[in-house]
Every structure is written in structure tokens, then in C-alpha cells.
Design a protein around this motif. Structure first.
Motif, PDB file in Angstrom:
ATOM      1  N   SER A 272       0.814  -1.221   0.000  1.00 45.75           N
ATOM      2  CA  SER A 272       0.000   0.000   0.000  1.00 45.75           C
ATOM      3  C   SER A 272       0.848   1.273   0.000  1.00 45.75           C
ATOM      4  O   SER A 272       0.303   2.383   0.076  1.00 45.75           O
ATOM      5  N   GLY A 273       2.180   1.097  -0.025  1.00 49.08           N
ATOM      6  CA  GLY A 273       3.067   2.260  -0.036  1.00 49.08           C
ATOM      7  C   GLY A 273       3.238   2.912   1.320  1.00 49.08           C
ATOM      8  O   GLY A 273       3.616   4.079   1.417  1.00 49.08           O
ATOM      9  N   LEU A 274       2.977   2.156   2.405  1.00 48.57           N
ATOM     10  CA  LEU A 274       3.117   2.693   3.760  1.00 48.57           C
ATOM     11  C   LEU A 274       4.382   2.145   4.405  1.00 48.57           C
ATOM     12  O   LEU A 274       4.730   0.978   4.213  1.00 48.57           O
ATOM     13  N   LYS A 275       5.062   2.964   5.202  1.00 44.33           N
ATOM     14  CA  LYS A 275       6.299   2.556   5.862  1.00 44.33           C
ATOM     15  C   LYS A 275       6.019   2.164   7.309  1.00 44.33           C
ATOM     16  O   LYS A 275       5.290   2.857   8.026  1.00 44.33           O
ATOM     17  N   ALA A 276       6.584   1.023   7.751  1.00 46.51           N
ATOM     18  CA  ALA A 276       6.391   0.558   9.125  1.00 46.51           C
ATOM     19  C   ALA A 276       7.383   1.233  10.062  1.00 46.51           C
ATOM     20  O   ALA A 276       8.574   1.303   9.770  1.00 46.51           O
ATOM     21  N   ASN A 277       6.881   1.737  11.189  1.00 46.33           N
ATOM     22  CA  ASN A 277       7.725   2.335  12.224  1.00 46.33           C
ATOM     23  C   ASN A 277       7.398   1.696  13.566  1.00 46.33           C
ATOM     24  O   ASN A 277       6.222   1.439  13.867  1.00 46.33           O
TER      25      ASN A 277
ATOM     26  N   GLY B 113       9.224  -2.055  20.122  1.00 47.73           N
ATOM     27  CA  GLY B 113       8.506  -3.249  19.680  1.00 47.73           C
ATOM     28  C   GLY B 113       7.050  -3.028  19.350  1.00 47.73           C
ATOM     29  O   GLY B 113       6.354  -3.969  18.970  1.00 47.73           O
ATOM     30  N   LEU B 114       6.546  -1.798  19.505  1.00 47.50           N
ATOM     31  CA  LEU B 114       5.144  -1.507  19.217  1.00 47.50           C
ATOM     32  C   LEU B 114       5.032  -0.700  17.931  1.00 47.50           C
ATOM     33  O   LEU B 114       5.771   0.266  17.709  1.00 47.50           O
ATOM     34  N   ARG B 115       4.083  -1.088  17.071  1.00 46.25           N
ATOM     35  CA  ARG B 115       3.931  -0.463  15.764  1.00 46.25           C
ATOM     36  C   ARG B 115       3.214   0.883  15.862  1.00 46.25           C
ATOM     37  O   ARG B 115       2.134   0.984  16.467  1.00 46.25           O
ATOM     38  N   VAL B 116       3.809   1.910  15.280  1.00 39.75           N
ATOM     39  CA  VAL B 116       3.149   3.203  15.170  1.00 39.75           C
ATOM     40  C   VAL B 116       2.047   3.058  14.118  1.00 39.75           C
ATOM     41  O   VAL B 116       2.291   2.589  13.000  1.00 39.75           O
ATOM     42  N   THR B 117       0.816   3.433  14.477  1.00 43.75           N
ATOM     43  CA  THR B 117      -0.346   3.130  13.642  1.00 43.75           C
ATOM     44  C   THR B 117      -1.199   4.370  13.395  1.00 43.75           C
ATOM     45  O   THR B 117      -1.953   4.797  14.270  1.00 43.75           O
TER      46      THR B 117
END
Length: 293
Positions: free
Chosen positions: A79-84, A88-92
């Protein structure tokens, strides 16, 4: 098959018998996660499902909470989104939570249910926001302020809904998405969800399955397994960096679960064939057990 082989097989079954008798009717919560979920070999992916089906077949009430971090990251990239990540917790953000919910509820949950069905188990997929309520997460494990967007901290588990599925003979399979007080879906760390579900159900056992042998004294050395960890040792191991990154939510959730009534918590390697059965039904486990003290 010769007599020695037959006798050896019988010995294994007899070793499991007292555990089966003791655990029958108990609730076990299994956190199903790790890279073994993405193994290209279908047999490897379904091994854990057969173990879960075995537990259910001998009268243990299994509740599964699955992860799906790698699947989410892949879907975000598409989807063209970058994971941060932070500790250990995902920024959402708003775009990410839409991808997270769709991936967990419609892809990963279905895959886990299909695997258990292949093992002749009876799974019941439950979107997390149908049985879990949360508030927005505002602090990290150390109490520091944090804003991760649509990331929640579990405040309520709808125990009656889960227990009804158990009573009807199903293995509930729960995704780690919760409903916020604003009615919107929130991403919740799957380790946290597993711990809170286990606490709410007063589970006899909480088992975290991942792609490491357990808690390692030296994270770079897979032979440095810590077989037993006492709660009092945790802070020191955090300071030394032994408990870090993705292991922090697991350990913190394990401690809270023990404090809230879960009898024992185990960390085991899902890549090891039948690690779940070996940990539960043999005298010497193969992972890390966290206990009071």
C-alpha cells in the motif's frame, strides 16, 4: 515396527497421561506468532495447528491469539506505507489501522483457522474488536509518555462471548485488534492481547510461541536459554539489554498475567516440531517458564 519401537511409543503416551488427566477441562491461551507462520512449507505452518487440535481433542480448552506483524508489514509495503516501531510496538496512523484490521481479520485469522481445520480441529475466528475493548495507549512499559496513533491498551475482555464458543466446542481464534471507546478499531500488541485474555479467562497456562527458543541470556547465542525466570529477575535483565525490543511486551504481559491469576507462562519456539506438546506434556520443557519469586 519392532517391539522396542512400540514400547518407546507407549512410554511417550504414558508420560503424557497424568498431564492430560490433570489439564482436562482447563483453559490454555496460546499466542500463535513468529516467522514459522510464514514458512513456505505447508507442513511447517500446520504443525502448530495439529498440536492445538491435539490439546482440544484431549479435553483442554484452547484459545488462540495470533500475531501477524510480518503479514501487516508486507501489506503496508504493497500500500506504499512505511512501518515504524517504538520499543517493539507499531506506530499506527489512520491509513495503517485500515490495513492492519483487514490483514489480521481477513487474511491471517483465516489462515490460522484453515490450518486448525486441516488438523480436524474446530476453530472459530473472532475479530478482536468483537471481544476486546481498549483505550488509547499513552505510556510505554516504563511509564514514559508515548503516542503511537491507533494503538490501544486492553481494558476489557468479553469473557462470556469467548466462553460460549468454548462451550459450543470451538477453538476461539482471536485477532489482536480492539474496539476503542470512540468505536474505532485499534491495533494492540498480540502479546498484550494474549496476556489479558489469559488473565480474564483465569487460564491455567499461557504459552507464547515465537521464532526464538525462549528467553536467551545472550540474544546472539541460541544455546543460552534461560529455562526458568523469576519475576524478581526481570528488571535487572532489562537493564542488561537481555529483555529488549520485541521481548519486552511478552515479558511484561507474562508478569501481569501471573499477577492476575494465570498459573504458569511459557515462551517456546514454534519452529521446533511439536514444541507445544513437548512443553506441556513432558517433565522437562524446552522453553522458558516465568514464575513468581
Amino acid at each position: 515396527m519392532n517391539v522396542a519401537e512400540v514400547t518407546a511409543k507407549a512410554r511417550v503416551l504414558l508420560e503424557a497421561l497424568p498431564y492430560i488427566q490433570d489439564f482436562r477441562g482447563s483453559i490454555f491461551v496460546v499466542k500463535y506468532g513468529g516467522s514459522f507462520m510464514d514458512d513456505p512449507d505447508p507442513a511447517a505452518r500446520t504443525r502448530v495447528a495439529f498440536d492445538i487440535a491435539f490439546l482440544a481433542a484431549v479435553g483442554i480448552n484452547v484459545v488462540v491469539v495470533h500475531g501477524g506483524g510480518k503479514a501487516i508489514t508486507r501489506a503496508m509495503e504493497t500500500s506504499g506505507l512505511k512501518a515504524n516501531f517504538v520499543n517493539g510496538l507499531r506506530v499506527t496512523d489512520e491509513a495503517t489501522i485500515a490495513v492492519v484490521k483487514k490483514t489480521l481479520d481477513e487474511i491471517v485469522n483465516k489462515d490460522v483457522c484453515d490450518a486448525i481445520t486441516t488438523a480436524k480441529g474446530r476453530p472459530r475466528g473472532l475479530p478482536g474488536d468483537s471481544v476486546i475493548v481498549c483505550q488509547k495507549l499513552t505510556t510505554d512499559d516504563d511509564g514514559n509518555p508515548v503516542d503511537l496513533g491507533y494503538v490501544g491498551d486492553v481494558t476489557e475482555v468479553k469473557v462470556k462471548l469467548i466462553k460460549k464458543e468454548i462451550a459450543d466446542g470451538f477453538v476461539p481464534v482471536i485477532s489482536p485488534v480492539a474496539e476503542g471507546y470512540d468505536g474505532k478499531p485499534y491495533n494492540v500488541n498480540a502479546d498484550v492481547v494474549a496476556g489479558r485474555v489469559a488473565s480474564a479467562l483465569r487460564a491455567r497456562r499461557l504459552v507464547y510461541m515465537s521464532d526464538v527458543p525462549g528467553l536467551l541470556a545472550n540474544p546472539a547465542d541460541p544455546t543460552s536459554l534461560i529455562s526458568t525466570l523469576k519475576i524478581s529477575q526481570v528488571d535487572d535483565l532489562k537493564k542488561k539489554g537481555v529483555i529488549d525490543q520485541g521481548m519486552r511486551p511478552k515479558v511484561q504481559s507474562a508478569i501481569r498475567a501471573l499477577q492476575e491469576g494465570v498459573q504458569r507462562v511459557h515462551f517456546i519456539d514454534g519452529r521446533l516440531p511439536h514444541s507445544l506438546l513437548l512443553e506441556i506434556f513432558t517433565e522437562k520443557g524446552i522453553g522458558t517458564e516465568i514464575e513468581h519469586g
